[in-house]
Design a protein around this motif. Structure first.
Motif, PDB file in Angstrom:
ATOM      1  N   PHE A  24       0.858  -1.182   0.000  1.00  0.00           N
ATOM      2  CA  PHE A  24       0.000   0.000   0.000  1.00  0.00           C
ATOM      3  C   PHE A  24       0.893   1.230   0.000  1.00  0.00           C
ATOM      4  O   PHE A  24       1.768   1.374   0.863  1.00  0.00           O
ATOM      5  CB  PHE A  24      -0.888  -0.006   1.242  1.00  0.00           C
ATOM      6  N   GLU A  25       0.692   2.129  -0.990  1.00  0.00           N
ATOM      7  CA  GLU A  25       1.533   3.322  -1.108  1.00  0.00           C
ATOM      8  C   GLU A  25       0.800   4.566  -0.629  1.00  0.00           C
ATOM      9  O   GLU A  25      -0.327   4.837  -1.050  1.00  0.00           O
ATOM     10  CB  GLU A  25       2.007   3.532  -2.545  1.00  0.00           C
ATOM     11  N   LEU A  26       1.460   5.332   0.216  1.00  0.00           N
ATOM     12  CA  LEU A  26       0.958   6.617   0.679  1.00  0.00           C
ATOM     13  C   LEU A  26       1.474   7.696  -0.270  1.00  0.00           C
ATOM     14  O   LEU A  26       2.680   7.912  -0.387  1.00  0.00           O
ATOM     15  CB  LEU A  26       1.448   6.903   2.107  1.00  0.00           C
ATOM     16  N   GLY A  27       0.542   8.373  -0.973  1.00  0.00           N
ATOM     17  CA  GLY A  27       0.939   9.348  -1.983  1.00  0.00           C
ATOM     18  C   GLY A  27       1.360   8.642  -3.253  1.00  0.00           C
ATOM     19  O   GLY A  27       2.464   8.842  -3.764  1.00  0.00           O
ATOM     20  N   ILE A  28       0.463   7.834  -3.793  1.00  0.00           N
ATOM     21  CA  ILE A  28       0.809   6.968  -4.929  1.00  0.00           C
ATOM     22  C   ILE A  28       1.053   7.737  -6.212  1.00  0.00           C
ATOM     23  O   ILE A  28       1.745   7.269  -7.117  1.00  0.00           O
ATOM     24  CB  ILE A  28      -0.289   5.900  -5.130  1.00  0.00           C
ATOM     25  N   TRP A  46      -7.338   5.392  -4.527  1.00  0.00           N
ATOM     26  CA  TRP A  46      -8.450   6.298  -4.255  1.00  0.00           C
ATOM     27  C   TRP A  46      -7.946   7.566  -3.601  1.00  0.00           C
ATOM     28  O   TRP A  46      -6.819   7.635  -3.100  1.00  0.00           O
ATOM     29  CB  TRP A  46      -9.501   5.616  -3.384  1.00  0.00           C
ATOM     30  N   LYS A  47      -8.802   8.583  -3.628  1.00  0.00           N
ATOM     31  CA  LYS A  47      -8.423   9.871  -3.054  1.00  0.00           C
ATOM     32  C   LYS A  47      -8.523   9.797  -1.542  1.00  0.00           C
ATOM     33  O   LYS A  47      -9.497   9.288  -0.991  1.00  0.00           O
ATOM     34  CB  LYS A  47      -9.331  10.981  -3.593  1.00  0.00           C
ATOM     35  N   GLY A  48      -7.499  10.308  -0.866  1.00  0.00           N
ATOM     36  CA  GLY A  48      -7.501  10.284   0.582  1.00  0.00           C
ATOM     37  C   GLY A  48      -6.364  11.106   1.151  1.00  0.00           C
ATOM     38  O   GLY A  48      -5.446  11.528   0.441  1.00  0.00           O
ATOM     39  N   ASP A  49      -6.435  11.332   2.440  1.00  0.00           N
ATOM     40  CA  ASP A  49      -5.444  12.109   3.172  1.00  0.00           C
ATOM     41  C   ASP A  49      -4.523  11.135   3.896  1.00  0.00           C
ATOM     42  O   ASP A  49      -4.977  10.354   4.738  1.00  0.00           O
ATOM     43  CB  ASP A  49      -6.159  13.020   4.171  1.00  0.00           C
ATOM     44  N   ILE A  50      -3.241  11.169   3.603  1.00  0.00           N
ATOM     45  CA  ILE A  50      -2.333  10.209   4.224  1.00  0.00           C
ATOM     46  C   ILE A  50      -2.201  10.449   5.726  1.00  0.00           C
ATOM     47  O   ILE A  50      -1.734   9.558   6.456  1.00  0.00           O
ATOM     48  CB  ILE A  50      -0.943  10.206   3.561  1.00  0.00           C
ATOM     49  N   ALA A  51      -2.608  11.615   6.202  1.00  0.00           N
ATOM     50  CA  ALA A  51      -2.547  11.899   7.639  1.00  0.00           C
ATOM     51  C   ALA A  51      -3.707  11.276   8.396  1.00  0.00           C
ATOM     52  O   ALA A  51      -3.669  11.190   9.624  1.00  0.00           O
ATOM     53  CB  ALA A  51      -2.524  13.410   7.888  1.00  0.00           C
ATOM     54  N   ASP A  52      -4.725  10.847   7.688  1.00  0.00           N
ATOM     55  CA  ASP A  52      -5.919  10.343   8.368  1.00  0.00           C
ATOM     56  C   ASP A  52      -6.660   9.401   7.431  1.00  0.00           C
ATOM     57  O   ASP A  52      -7.563   9.801   6.706  1.00  0.00           O
ATOM     58  CB  ASP A  52      -6.821  11.513   8.785  1.00  0.00           C
ATOM     59  N   PHE A  53      -6.269   8.148   7.425  1.00  0.00           N
ATOM     60  CA  PHE A  53      -6.934   7.171   6.573  1.00  0.00           C
ATOM     61  C   PHE A  53      -7.085   5.864   7.345  1.00  0.00           C
ATOM     62  O   PHE A  53      -6.414   5.614   8.350  1.00  0.00           O
ATOM     63  CB  PHE A  53      -6.141   6.933   5.288  1.00  0.00           C
ATOM     64  N   SER A  54      -7.983   5.040   6.871  1.00  0.00           N
ATOM     65  CA  SER A  54      -8.160   3.711   7.455  1.00  0.00           C
ATOM     66  C   SER A  54      -8.427   2.728   6.333  1.00  0.00           C
ATOM     67  O   SER A  54      -8.944   3.095   5.281  1.00  0.00           O
ATOM     68  CB  SER A  54      -9.315   3.695   8.465  1.00  0.00           C
ATOM     69  N   SER A  55      -8.054   1.500   6.562  1.00  0.00           N
ATOM     70  CA  SER A  55      -8.250   0.459   5.558  1.00  0.00           C
ATOM     71  C   SER A  55      -8.672  -0.823   6.259  1.00  0.00           C
ATOM     72  O   SER A  55      -8.085  -1.215   7.277  1.00  0.00           O
ATOM     73  CB  SER A  55      -6.954   0.218   4.777  1.00  0.00           C
ATOM     74  N   GLU A  56      -9.702  -1.452   5.740  1.00  0.00           N
ATOM     75  CA  GLU A  56     -10.133  -2.736   6.292  1.00  0.00           C
ATOM     76  C   GLU A  56      -9.113  -3.824   5.988  1.00  0.00           C
ATOM     77  O   GLU A  56      -8.960  -4.777   6.747  1.00  0.00           O
ATOM     78  CB  GLU A  56     -11.501  -3.123   5.732  1.00  0.00           C
TER      79      GLU A  56
END
Length: 257
Positions: free
Chosen positions: A45-49, A88-98
């Motif tokens: 999983f890449e943060l800021g892909i 998907w679009k998201g904030d790397i400072a505040d994300f969650s993944s199942e």
């Protein structure tokens, strides 16, 4: 990340050319080879892909790669390049993944685009929560280079060829470890302006922040070829694993954030 400093359509469309000129496209395969040993045939999983500069060559090595980014423009570029990567679009400072991943990684100083220590720790906490029990977090950041500032300001020429010139102007706030900069890209008769704002992180500080979320330093390298990290290194690639006594990183926060 502040929207003022995010990629618009114009900057996103020139990102490939820029990263190619500064050597980052050529480095992508080496980066993917480094990351593969922590995720071979499994999941990452890449943060800021972004546009998939690293994610695509990693996926071509048989790794199932997913990721997030805060830029619609960059995600559109990624979608045009491949349909094998879920992002998907998201904030790397505040994300969650199942889902839980064997590897979470954040490269090219993306972590420092979060402008406060609290946001950076929040990102590390989210990343730790997305790891499997034996998962690995890999972070690439620049070593702060703070020489050459005069009264908190610095101007440098970072690249010149027969057609292009990159001139950087920076303002330094040492109390908050902030650098606010603008890259001016002169190409022929055109000029592009590329603003950026970061909170730089010292290597030992990053280790402490990782400890705040239940991770410990496992390896540190000076480059993706696993060159030695020394006192003259300009960046570091830091590899973190879960601390032995921490089954859940979110339950461990000695830093109080």
């Amino acid at each position: 990340m502040n929207k003022e400093f995010s990629y618009d359509d114009n900057l996103a469309s020139t990102y490939d050319k820029y990263t190619g000129m500064v050597g980052k496209v050529a480095e992508a395969d080496e980066t993917a080879a480094f990351l593969e040993r922590f995720s071979s045939g499994r999941s990452a999983f890449e943060l800021g892909i972004g546009n998939g500069r690293v994610a695509i060559p990693l996926s071509e090595r048989g790794v199932k790669v997913e990721g997030i980014d805060n830029s619609d423009s960059m995600l559109k570029l990624l979608a045009k390049r491949t349909d094998l990567i879920k992002a998907w679009k998201g904030d790397i400072a505040d994300f969650s993944s199942e889902q839980r991943y064997d590897l979470v990684y954040c490269v090219y100083g993306t972590l420092t685009l979060l402008f406060t220590r609290e946001e950076q720790i929040a990102c590390l906490r989210s990343a730790a929560a997305a790891l499997k029990a034996d998962g690995i977090l890999v972070i690439e950041v620049r070593v702060p280079a703070l020489d050459g500032f005069v009264r908190g300001q610095r101007t440098t020429t970072t690249f010149v060829d027969h057609e292009n010139t990159f001139v950087g102007a920076e303002i330094h706030d040492p109390l908050n470890q902030n650098l606010t900069s603008t890259l001016l890209w002169f190409s022929g008769t055109s000029v592009k302006r590329w603003p950026e704002r970061i909170r730089y992180i010292y290597p030992q500080e990053l280790d402490t922040m990782a400890e705040c979320v239940g991770l410990k330093l496992a390896e540190r390298w000076g480059d993706w070829a696993r060159g030695e990290f020394t006192d003259v290194s300009k960046r570091h690639i830091s590899v973190y694993s879960r601390a032995p006594s921490q089954s859940r990183a979110a339950d461990f926060s000695p830093c109080g954030v």
